[in-house]
Scaffold this motif. Sequence first.
Motif, short mmCIF file in Angstrom:
data_model
loop_
_atom_site.label_atom_id
_atom_site.label_comp_id
_atom_site.label_asym_id
_atom_site.label_seq_id
_atom_site.Cartn_x
_atom_site.Cartn_y
_atom_site.Cartn_z
N GLY A 177 -12.76 -1.39 -16.44
CA GLY A 177 -12.13 -0.88 -15.67
C GLY A 177 -12.14 0.51 -14.68
N ASN A 178 -13.33 -0.39 -14.01
CA ASN A 178 -13.19 0.72 -12.78
C ASN A 178 -12.88 1.92 -12.98
OD1 ASN A 178 -13.18 0.34 -9.55
ND2 ASN A 178 -11.69 0.75 -9.79
N ILE A 179 -13.39 3.07 -13.84
CA ILE A 179 -12.69 4.38 -13.99
C ILE A 179 -13.96 5.28 -13.18
CG2 ILE A 179 -12.40 5.71 -15.52
CD1 ILE A 179 -11.90 4.02 -17.54
N ARG A 184 -17.29 2.80 -12.77
CA ARG A 184 -17.08 2.62 -11.14
C ARG A 184 -18.42 1.73 -10.93
NH1 ARG A 184 -13.15 5.11 -7.78
NH2 ARG A 184 -11.64 4.34 -9.62
N GLN A 192 -11.33 -2.23 -5.50
CA GLN A 192 -10.34 -1.19 -5.67
C GLN A 192 -9.70 -0.75 -3.52
OE1 GLN A 192 -11.13 2.15 -7.27
NE2 GLN A 192 -10.13 3.55 -6.05
N GLN A 196 -6.69 -1.83 -1.34
CA GLN A 196 -5.72 -0.21 -0.42
C GLN A 196 -5.95 -0.82 0.43
OE1 GLN A 196 -5.99 3.27 -2.37
NE2 GLN A 196 -7.27 1.65 -4.34
N ARG B 2 -3.07 -14.60 -4.77
CA ARG B 2 -1.62 -15.38 -5.02
C ARG B 2 -1.28 -14.77 -3.27
NH1 ARG B 2 0.83 -10.79 -8.49
NH2 ARG B 2 -1.69 -8.90 -7.79
N GLU B 56 1.45 -6.17 -4.88
CA GLU B 56 0.74 -4.95 -4.79
C GLU B 56 1.23 -4.65 -4.73
OE1 GLU B 56 -1.74 -6.41 -3.06
OE2 GLU B 56 -1.91 -8.37 -2.64
N GLN B 60 0.29 -0.93 -0.24
CA GLN B 60 -0.20 -2.21 0.18
C GLN B 60 0.83 -3.04 1.08
OE1 GLN B 60 -3.63 -2.96 1.22
NE2 GLN B 60 -3.91 -4.96 0.69
N ALA B 63 1.77 -1.25 4.25
CA ALA B 63 1.16 -2.02 5.34
C ALA B 63 1.18 -3.74 5.63
CB ALA B 63 -0.53 -1.72 4.82
N ASP B 135 -4.04 4.31 -7.04
CA ASP B 135 -4.03 3.08 -6.05
C ASP B 135 -3.31 3.05 -4.90
OD1 ASP B 135 -2.36 2.85 -7.94
OD2 ASP B 135 -2.71 0.72 -8.33
N GLY B 136 -2.97 3.86 -4.77
CA GLY B 136 -2.07 3.78 -3.52
C GLY B 136 -0.41 2.91 -4.33
N THR B 163 -8.91 4.84 -12.69
CA THR B 163 -9.02 3.52 -12.30
C THR B 163 -8.97 3.01 -11.10
OG1 THR B 163 -6.99 2.09 -13.02
CG2 THR B 163 -7.60 3.44 -14.68
N GLY B 164 -8.41 3.16 -10.18
CA GLY B 164 -8.00 2.57 -8.69
C GLY B 164 -7.70 1.40 -9.06
N GLN B 165 -6.96 1.37 -10.14
CA GLN B 165 -6.36 -0.24 -10.30
C GLN B 165 -4.80 -0.24 -10.74
OE1 GLN B 165 -8.70 -3.16 -10.06
NE2 GLN B 165 -10.11 -1.74 -8.81
N LEU B 169 -3.90 -2.48 -16.13
CA LEU B 169 -5.67 -2.41 -16.70
C LEU B 169 -5.19 -0.71 -16.47
CD1 LEU B 169 -8.46 -2.42 -16.31
CD2 LEU B 169 -8.90 -2.68 -14.51
#
Lengths: 227, 262, 308
Positions: A177-179, A184, A192, A196, B2, B56, B60, B63, B135-136, B163-165, B169
């Motif tokens: 889950g990249n926590i 991470r 990640q 971004q 994608r 996205e 993003q 951008a 995650d923006g 999570t940055g995701q 998730l």
Amino acid sequence: MDLILDAIADAFASLSDPELIEVVALTLVVSGLAAISSLALGVPVGAALGLGRFRGRGTLRVAVDVGMGLPPVLVGLALLLLLWRSGPLGSLRLTFTPTAMVMAQFLLALPIVVGLTASVIESLPAAALEQLEALKLNRVDRSRLALVEVWPGVVGAAVAAFGRVVSEVGAVLIVGGNISGETRVLTTLIVQESRQARFGPALGAGIVLLVISLIVNVSLSRIRGAR
Amino acid sequence: MRLGLAVAGLMLVAACGGNQAILVAAGTTLVDSGFVEEVAGDFTAQTGTDVDVIGEATAQVLALARSGSVDVTITHAPDLEAEFEADGLASRSATVFTSRFVIAGPPGVELEARSAVTAFQEIASRQGPFVGREDGSGTSLVESAIWQLAEVDAPAQSWYLSTGQGMGLTLQVASERSAFVLAELGTFLSTGELALVDSDVDDPALQNSYRAMSVVGTESSTAADSFVGWLVSADGRAAIERANVEIFDRPDVYRTPAPLRD
Amino acid sequence: MTDPGFELVHGVTTVVFGPNGAGKTTLLRSIVAELDVVAYQPQQPYLFRGLLGTNLGLGLTDEQSGLAGQLARRFGLGDTLSKPASVASGGERARLSLARTLARPEEVVLLDEPLAAVDLAERPAIAAAIRESLLGRTGVIVTHELEQVVSLGDRLAIMIEGTVVQQGPVGDVMGQPASEAIARTVGVTNVYEGKVAARDGPTVTVQTDGVQMIGAGEIEIGRLVRVLVPAETVTVLQPTSAGGSARNRWAGIIRDMAPVGRLVDVVIDVGVPLRAILTPGAIDELGLEVGGDVVAAVKASSVTVVAQ
């Protein structure tokens, strides 16, 4: 061009980020534990596979061959299903933990260790294998003698397994889950950051991964060259 | 990936000399559930213009738009959208539908607070746990805005997991960790197997507006403009309503705005 | 694999002899597979990582290791046991493996070319040690050298093209090939047992049961030996002939003459039966016939004396 140059400059700046250091440490711990645990099980099994005549050997061989090419995301998905709170192992509460990541990487590393161990043993000269039989050792001693004989290959298997899992992203992202600060690792961080468009930090993590990968591969070729 | 497929698809279309196609980049919340593709399908059926969709995070998406890589954006970050328009990069723009953000949490844990800010403060005082995206995305921008109003430095807390995701998730992690999460309604509804319940906090601060913008100067800018126009037309509104039912089995997840803002 | 027809005789040592590719190693492996409880030394000795001494004890109990150690010292390996296996010579590998195999407790011992990698000078001593270790046990030893047949075996099995074509006591098989094919493959060799009566440099005089023979061999006086006289090296002369430099000259009577392909197998009684292989032309020229007196001559260098 500016984009790339900026990213490279940022990448080197990001290398001193304490968060990155934390991520690197977790990466090494997770993949290291996965590699070590896959060795503990995979080396004896690989030795048995390489030497052995036992029931189910053919099946095991096929399983190992399939396992060596298993898509990491599939391993991640299968493990997530098992560990999901309402799933069969849900009571362990392991989803999105480093333990789950170690498990996923262990599953990915195991077939590699088994397969490579078996193949280095099978590559022993026919005379060695015949002599091994003639010594009439018990299974354990026989495996041990064979493994000592091919030890550079066994270390190579370990390093190859580590190399595969440390650079893998699919399984660890799905079950980890990249926590931040918990699950991470370098690969999920790269996903990640690049998602971004923060290319500098992404590239910084990539550089670290590349260095780890280089060290792994250089030591692998050194070990394979040793005898 | 994608994007790669979409680009490959575009090149194929261009090579065949067929209808002009447009590339739409939307927030993952809209794409993961299949909602945007469902709506765009109607546009293609009515106009013959193919629409490729990529998902996205909002930052993003914008951008990509700034680099001219996409023809239309659909995002939910008012400040960033205003900035984009102020820079003169949007040829046409409109708020096309709205939804709301859900403060979801583990079943059996009821929040007393009835506003977004007090709910976040209550979560902080319970020490969460709370799963954020960071995650923006538009969702994460709204989330940090609420934390700011609540005067809590959440990301610095040990009970705050980031999570940055994407939303899917993040919802999974929140569910499995029995944590609170700020989720966009559509993704919340379309993500399966979640042990999370909507706390039913209804607050204008949780209002979620999606704005479509056609990007100035892309190859398909004419078609892009007409897509944005279509979205707020009667046909577009009907398509949006139909897509709601099709995907969520209810008509009111993404609501078209009553008075048109343009 | 088809049954090669090998007869495993317990309590004695059988040497399996035949040309390369005759299936001797395959025969040993099939015995290993069938009996399982055998001590087996494969043809190519392989040492594992570690010291020679460590290799010596592989698969052995402490007691058996002690025995292997004694054999190793006897084989001249005493000083080498602390050397790493990787620097061992071919001869050292062979001797070490042999010591380890002979120290095994199994009743049946199979050795594949045990002396092939051993220096010529060391062979007699090691052959003697093999004989001693195998005393009372069942041995099967593969070799492609006739000399070893005589020094190691009680019985001999001849293998050609995967089949045992003749087997029996060494002297019988070597002196009386059962077929022309066997004779062509292994030759006809007279084998006698005797005792060294005198020694003179590289030659010894052996007293057999009936006649004295001079042959090549450096063996001390009094030792029991076998004497090999290849039939094709025997020259047959008229009794009156005085020529020739051969040191072995035995007067005798022709007992039998039988064609073997284009040649003739002549059996002469010189006190012991002696076979000679002659051409029909030579027989005509000499006017040989059964019952006639002749002198059989053999150069000492053609006679091989092997310790038992």
